[in-house]
Write a protein that holds these residues in place. Structure first.
Motif, short mmCIF file in Angstrom:
data_model
loop_
_atom_site.label_atom_id
_atom_site.label_comp_id
_atom_site.label_asym_id
_atom_site.label_seq_id
_atom_site.Cartn_x
_atom_site.Cartn_y
_atom_site.Cartn_z
N TYR A 7 0.85 -1.19 0.00
CA TYR A 7 0.00 0.00 0.00
C TYR A 7 0.89 1.24 0.00
O TYR A 7 1.98 1.24 0.58
CB TYR A 7 -0.86 0.05 1.27
CG TYR A 7 -2.18 -0.68 1.21
CD1 TYR A 7 -2.52 -1.50 0.14
CD2 TYR A 7 -3.10 -0.55 2.25
CE1 TYR A 7 -3.74 -2.16 0.11
CE2 TYR A 7 -4.31 -1.21 2.23
CZ TYR A 7 -4.63 -2.01 1.16
OH TYR A 7 -5.83 -2.68 1.13
N SER A 8 0.39 2.34 -0.59
CA SER A 8 1.12 3.61 -0.53
C SER A 8 0.15 4.75 -0.80
O SER A 8 -0.88 4.56 -1.45
CB SER A 8 2.25 3.64 -1.55
OG SER A 8 1.75 3.71 -2.87
N THR A 125 0.74 8.37 6.30
CA THR A 125 0.69 7.73 4.99
C THR A 125 -0.23 6.53 4.92
O THR A 125 -0.53 6.03 3.84
CB THR A 125 2.09 7.25 4.57
OG1 THR A 125 2.52 6.20 5.43
CG2 THR A 125 3.09 8.39 4.60
N SER A 126 -0.72 6.02 6.04
CA SER A 126 -1.36 4.71 6.07
C SER A 126 -2.84 4.74 5.72
O SER A 126 -3.49 5.78 5.75
CB SER A 126 -1.20 4.08 7.47
OG SER A 126 -2.01 4.75 8.41
N ALA A 127 -3.36 3.54 5.41
CA ALA A 127 -4.78 3.36 5.10
C ALA A 127 -5.51 2.79 6.31
O ALA A 127 -6.40 1.95 6.19
CB ALA A 127 -4.94 2.43 3.90
N SER A 242 8.85 4.68 7.12
CA SER A 242 8.25 3.92 8.21
C SER A 242 6.79 3.61 7.93
O SER A 242 6.30 2.52 8.23
CB SER A 242 8.39 4.69 9.53
OG SER A 242 7.81 3.97 10.60
N GLY A 243 6.08 4.58 7.33
CA GLY A 243 4.67 4.36 7.01
C GLY A 243 4.48 3.22 6.03
O GLY A 243 3.66 2.31 6.25
N LEU A 244 5.23 3.22 4.94
CA LEU A 244 5.15 2.14 3.97
C LEU A 244 5.66 0.84 4.57
O LEU A 244 5.11 -0.24 4.33
CB LEU A 244 5.95 2.49 2.72
CG LEU A 244 5.49 3.72 1.94
CD1 LEU A 244 6.41 3.97 0.75
CD2 LEU A 244 4.06 3.57 1.46
N SER A 248 2.97 -2.36 4.95
CA SER A 248 3.14 -3.48 4.02
C SER A 248 4.24 -4.43 4.43
O SER A 248 4.45 -5.45 3.78
CB SER A 248 3.43 -2.93 2.61
OG SER A 248 2.35 -2.15 2.15
N GLY A 249 4.94 -4.11 5.53
CA GLY A 249 5.97 -5.00 6.07
C GLY A 249 5.49 -5.77 7.28
O GLY A 249 5.94 -6.88 7.54
#
Length: 358
Positions: A7-8, A125-127, A242-244, A248-249
């Motif tokens: 996600y981004s 940045t997150s969903a 960090s957000g990505l 997704s990590g």
């Protein structure tokens, strides 16, 4: 074989003076924006935002925000969106305001933008949003089908903010690689709904490396209210990488223990990153990490200004009832701690928390 997902956000903008361009970026998302920010933040950015909006022919409509992203705060914003016929909602400020705006924008079916004024967490940045009670206790994660349409961060505002906010962001971001690494070793899923991607792991590790290299000089830059290459690197590490990386990590024990710590009233005055740092150290103990890794982590984060003992967050080994409550809350069904590559029980967390103090 499990599917991997990344996600981004649709667009990420970072740099000194970026706030002046907020109107031009929002104009591509909607014609009737609703701004959400608290009084302190709004007094800082009002003139810059108004000038930029006027230039783009946008009306400035702003509503205040309280302390936490609560269910009521979200629902109130949804009502405001509907009554004002707004087509994009913008959070200017901290992580809780951003979380409330994401949740409200999703429910209202409009676009949303994150405009953090400090690099204090990777929430922008997150969903997803983290929802709390009025007292600051964790309730739930809310997940959305897409990330923010825009994330914009003005690094001069970050430099002007209190140092404690950047320190908190470092604490939050350092957990990203530790948790993604643990998730990759196990069979757990990420917040994006799949297995960690290699790209997310690489971004998480890059965030970790940048922080170890630049966190201390970046803190010095904020102390002198200047924007330096070191600060730009740490803002990107704290916010975008960090957000990505976390989304997704994968999240694991560190953030679950943070959520558990909200059950202890003694911790309610702490920043998100301070509590996450205790979670990171506890996770390293749970993993049986090499002694040198634990010692290096404690030494570095102490230099940064993050807590590494229960005493520093208002607890001690004698607070057995509170520590039991923390351990129980951190291990409830569905918590991210179960992404660890081995079974984790409340007893294991309780013992690890006791070990933190020593």
């Amino acid at each position: 074989m499990a599917i991997s997902v990344l996600y981004s956000p649709a667009r990420y903008v970072q740099g000194k003076g970026a706030m002046a361009d907020l109107g031009s970026y929002l104009k591509g998302l909607g014609s009737n924006p609703l701004i959400v920010s608290d009084e302190v933040v709004w007094n800082i950015v009002k003139e810059t935002v108004t000038t930029g909006f006027t230039k783009e022919g946008l009306e400035v409509t702003r509503v205040p925000f309280g302390t936490y992203a609560t269910p009521k705060a979200v629902d109130d914003l949804v009502e405001t969106i509907a009554s004002g016929k707004h087509d994009v909602i913008v959070a200017i400020g901290g992580g809780s305001a951003i979380d409330a705006v994401k949740a409200a924008g999703h429910l209202a079916g409009i676009r949303w933008a994150s405009v953090p004024t400090a690099a204090s967490s990777d929430a922008p940045t997150s969903a997803l949003s983290v929802i709390y009670t009025e007292e600051g206790e964790f309730i739930e994660y809310r997940f959305f089908p897409h990330n923010p349409d825009l994330v914009l961060i003005d690094t001069q505002l970050v430099a002007n903010a209190p140092v404690k906010f950047l320190v908190a962001g470092v604490g939050d971001a350092l957990a990203t690689y530790l948790e993604a690494r643990a998730t990759m070793r196990g069979q757990g899923l990420t917040m994006a709904g799949g297995r960690p991607t290699r790209s997310a792991m690489a971004l998480a590790e890059l965030s970790w490396d940048l922080l170890w290299e630049y966190a201390l000089p970046a803190i010095d830059a904020v102390a002198s209210k200047t924007v330096t290459p070191a600060l730009e690197a740490v803002v990107e590490a704290n916010t975008l990488l960090s957000g990505l990386g976390f989304e997704s990590g994968g999240l694991a024990a560190a953030h679950a223990i943070h959520n558990g710590l909200t059950a202890a009233p003694q911790t309610h005055g702490l920043t998100h990153g301070q509590k996450v740092n205790i979670g990171s150290l506890t996770q390293l103990i749970l993993e049986g990490a090499p002694t040198h890794e634990i010692e290096d982590f404690i030494e570095f984060t102490t230099k940064v200004g993050l807590p590494n003992t229960l005493t520093e967050i208002g607890l001690s080994n004698e607070h057995t009832a509170e520590l039991r409550a923390v351990a129980e809350a951190a291990t409830v069904e569905g918590e991210t701690i179960h992404a660890m590559p081995f079974p984790v029980t409340a007893d294991l967390v309780f013992d690890a928390l006791l070990a933190v103090e020593s």
